[in-house]
Design a protein around this motif. Structure first.
Motif, PDB file in Angstrom:
ATOM      1  N   THR A   4       0.829  -1.206   0.000  1.00  0.00           N
ATOM      2  CA  THR A   4       0.000   0.000   0.000  1.00  0.00           C
ATOM      3  C   THR A   4       0.860   1.252   0.000  1.00  0.00           C
ATOM      4  N   ASP A   5       1.988   1.219   0.737  1.00  0.00           N
ATOM      5  CA  ASP A   5       2.911   2.362   0.743  1.00  0.00           C
ATOM      6  C   ASP A   5       3.535   2.574  -0.626  1.00  0.00           C
ATOM      7  N   ASP A   8       1.097   4.363  -2.822  1.00  0.00           N
ATOM      8  CA  ASP A   8       1.048   5.792  -2.512  1.00  0.00           C
ATOM      9  C   ASP A   8       2.224   6.533  -3.156  1.00  0.00           C
ATOM     10  N   GLY A  12      -0.913   6.691  -5.745  1.00  0.00           N
ATOM     11  CA  GLY A  12      -2.175   6.284  -5.119  1.00  0.00           C
ATOM     12  C   GLY A  12      -3.222   5.948  -6.162  1.00  0.00           C
ATOM     13  N   PRO A 205      -5.531   1.566  -3.898  1.00  0.00           N
ATOM     14  CA  PRO A 205      -5.217   1.795  -2.480  1.00  0.00           C
ATOM     15  C   PRO A 205      -6.383   1.406  -1.577  1.00  0.00           C
TER      16      PRO A 205
END
Length: 533
Positions: A4-5, A8, A12, A205
């Protein structure tokens, strides 16, 4: 840290995600056409026996039996016409059938040499059962293949398979050939749905999954209304079959643009390809600075735990390997089966409502719009579990309520059926999103394939239950409603996933359970302290 990071860092939910989601969702406009196509290509026109070719109305000593079967009635009305006969005689339709063409110009039922009426009437519904059997088989086959060969490659193949075999079914010379083509088309449909969902979810995301998952389900809703328009325009089943399948060639052409799931690539030790994919997404999202910062070392540091876990091989047996995964699989099995069972039980017999089948298809599609907005609100604020339980239970309540409505109150019965269908549709929207969030990446497609298999068993069983109407009219509704109530109970035991990152390994799922258990013990301890004080 986790994937998920990384999402981003590359933008994102940016330009790439918008294009990616829209392109994957577009085939949903035709997905509804495939699943509900049998309502129109196998519609039952008003029909009666053809007069004997070797006799005229002036023949004496003969009584003709004219059989008229209104659509959806399930029974034939016999009109005996005596022509100065000294004794009554009857015979079957030895010279075939004459079909009214005011509603359908040609269907599989009225196809020359097929004549799927009277004793052959069950073969009409068998087409849908065989198609759903193909969807079931495809869920098993393509679910495992995509975990092994990737989401993108299996999705591309599925588009091509549906395009070629779907169009070929329009040229079927016989009933048997048509059923074979529909079976193989059903397999391709599973590949499109399952891999489309996973490829879409794995590039989104966490914070936008709910909104995107719900809004993209509207493509299926609008597809139902498009089907009604196409069927009204093309009253010939072969033309309709061809038109709803031909767009798959377009989807096949642009599907090569998709970026393979970086999660899947990393977990299958293809980190260089995953890095290239992330760089491409960063360029499309106009994040050039991320390209220089994102290296193999950074990628591995973010997903070190997942990479270590991926060294093990995974099979369908991993769906019951641990206690938490086993419980998830059992509960999802019940939810998927019952949702599909009730949905297709309501949606696959439109002629019974006594109004235009084309109008009923539009109404059944339109009721999904408010239902899915309701699902969006519930998913965002109440969570997945409450939404799933509520949709199933409310659909069961409405189905049961319809049992007590007199048959002469057709408008009320139709309204309740539409509401029931709306809540089962909302349940479908919820369970598709929910399942993708519950299973970890390493077995996500295998899990999706397994529970989708249960859904297809439900969709195959739904038409068979309709036969029970001849035994006891309320029995089908009792069965559909009872299954929905049972499934709502199972859904209560599923863990909540609202605003939680996607799990990548089985260990992630078990850790979430352990953290929740620790939180529960701490809360219990605090309550005990408060009680003593």
């Amino acid at each position: 840290m986790g994937f998920t990071d990384l999402l981003d860092q590359v933008g994102g939910f940016g330009r790439y995600q918008w294009i990616h989601v829209i392109l994957i969702s577009l085939p949903g406009l035709m997905t509804a056409s495939q699943n509900l196509l049998n309502n129109f290509v196998s519609g039952i026109p008003v029909h009666h026996c053809k007069p004997a070719t070797n006799q005229s109305l002036h023949d004496l000593g003969r009584t003709y039996q004219v059989t008229v079967s209104p659509p959806g009635s399930g029974r034939a009305t016999h009109l005996n016409i005596s022509l100065n006969a000294s004794e009554l005689q009857t015979e079957g339709c030895v010279d075939g059938w004459s079909f009214d063409q005011s509603e359908f110009s040609a269907t599989t039922v009225s196809e020359v040499t097929w004549d799927l009426v009277c004793s052959l009437r069950p073969l009409k519904q068998m087409i849908q059962t065989i198609y759903m059997g193909g969807v079931l088989t495809g869920a098993i086959v393509f679910g495992g293949l995509s975990d092994r060969f990737g989401r993108k490659s299996v999705l591309i193949w599925s588009y091509l398979q549906l395009a070629v075999l779907g169009c070929s079914s329009a040229l079927s010379p016989s009933y048997t050939a048509y059923c074979i083509f529909r079976f193989l088309s059903g397999m391709a449909m599973s590949g499109i749905i399952l891999n489309g969902v996973s490829l879409k979810v794995e590039w989104i995301p966490t914070k936008t999954r709910t909104v995107v998952g719900t809004l993209t389900s509207f493509f299926f809703t609008f597809g139902q209304m498009i089907l009604a328009g196409l069927a009204y325009w093309l009253r010939d089943w072969r033309k309709l079959q061809l038109v709803v399948c031909a767009p798959q060639f377009l989807f096949f052409t642009y599907s090569w643009w998709y970026v393979e799931s970086a999660r899947w690539l990393v977990l299958n030790r293809r980190s260089e390809e995953a890095l290239k994919g992330l760089h491409r997404v960063a360029r499309i999202n106009r994040r050039p600075e991320a390209i220089n910062k994102l290296t193999l070392e950074v990628l591995h540091s973010h997903m070190s735990k997942e990479i270590e876990s991926s060294r093990s091989s995974f099979t369908a047996f991993d769906l019951v390997k641990t206690r938490r995964i086993r419980r998830i699989s059992i509960c999802l099995t019940a939810v998927w089966f019952s949702t599909s069972f009730a949905y297709y039980g309501l949606a696959m017999d439109l002629q019974k409502f006594g109004v235009s089948i084309y109008l009923m298809q539009i109404i059944f599609g339109a009721v999904d719009i408010p239902a899915k907005f309701l699902a969006l609100g519930m998913l965002s604020y109440l969570g997945r579990r409450v939404s799933q339980v509520s949709c199933l239970f409310l659909s069961a309540v409405i189905i049961f309520a319809n049992i007590f409505v007199p048959t002469d109150m057709q408008s009320l019965r139709t309204t309740l059926a539409c509401l029931g269908k709306a809540f089962t549709s909302a349940s479908f929207t919820t369970v598709y999103l929910y399942t993708g969030e519950l299973y970890p990446t390493v077995i996500r497609q295998t899990g999706m394939g397994f529970v989708s298999t249960m859904a297809r068993i439900g969709s195959m069983a739904a038409p068979a239950v309709l036969i029970l109407d001849e035994v006891f009219p309320a029995l089908p509704s009792m069965v559909y409603g009872g299954a929905a109530v049972l499934a709502s109970g199972f859904a209560c035991f599923l863990p909540e996933t609202l605003n939680k990152p996607l799990p990548d390994t089985i260990e992630d799922v078990e850790e979430n359970r352990a953290q929740r258990d620790r939180s529960s013990r701490i809360a219990l301890g605090r309550n005990r302290v408060l009680c003593w004080t």
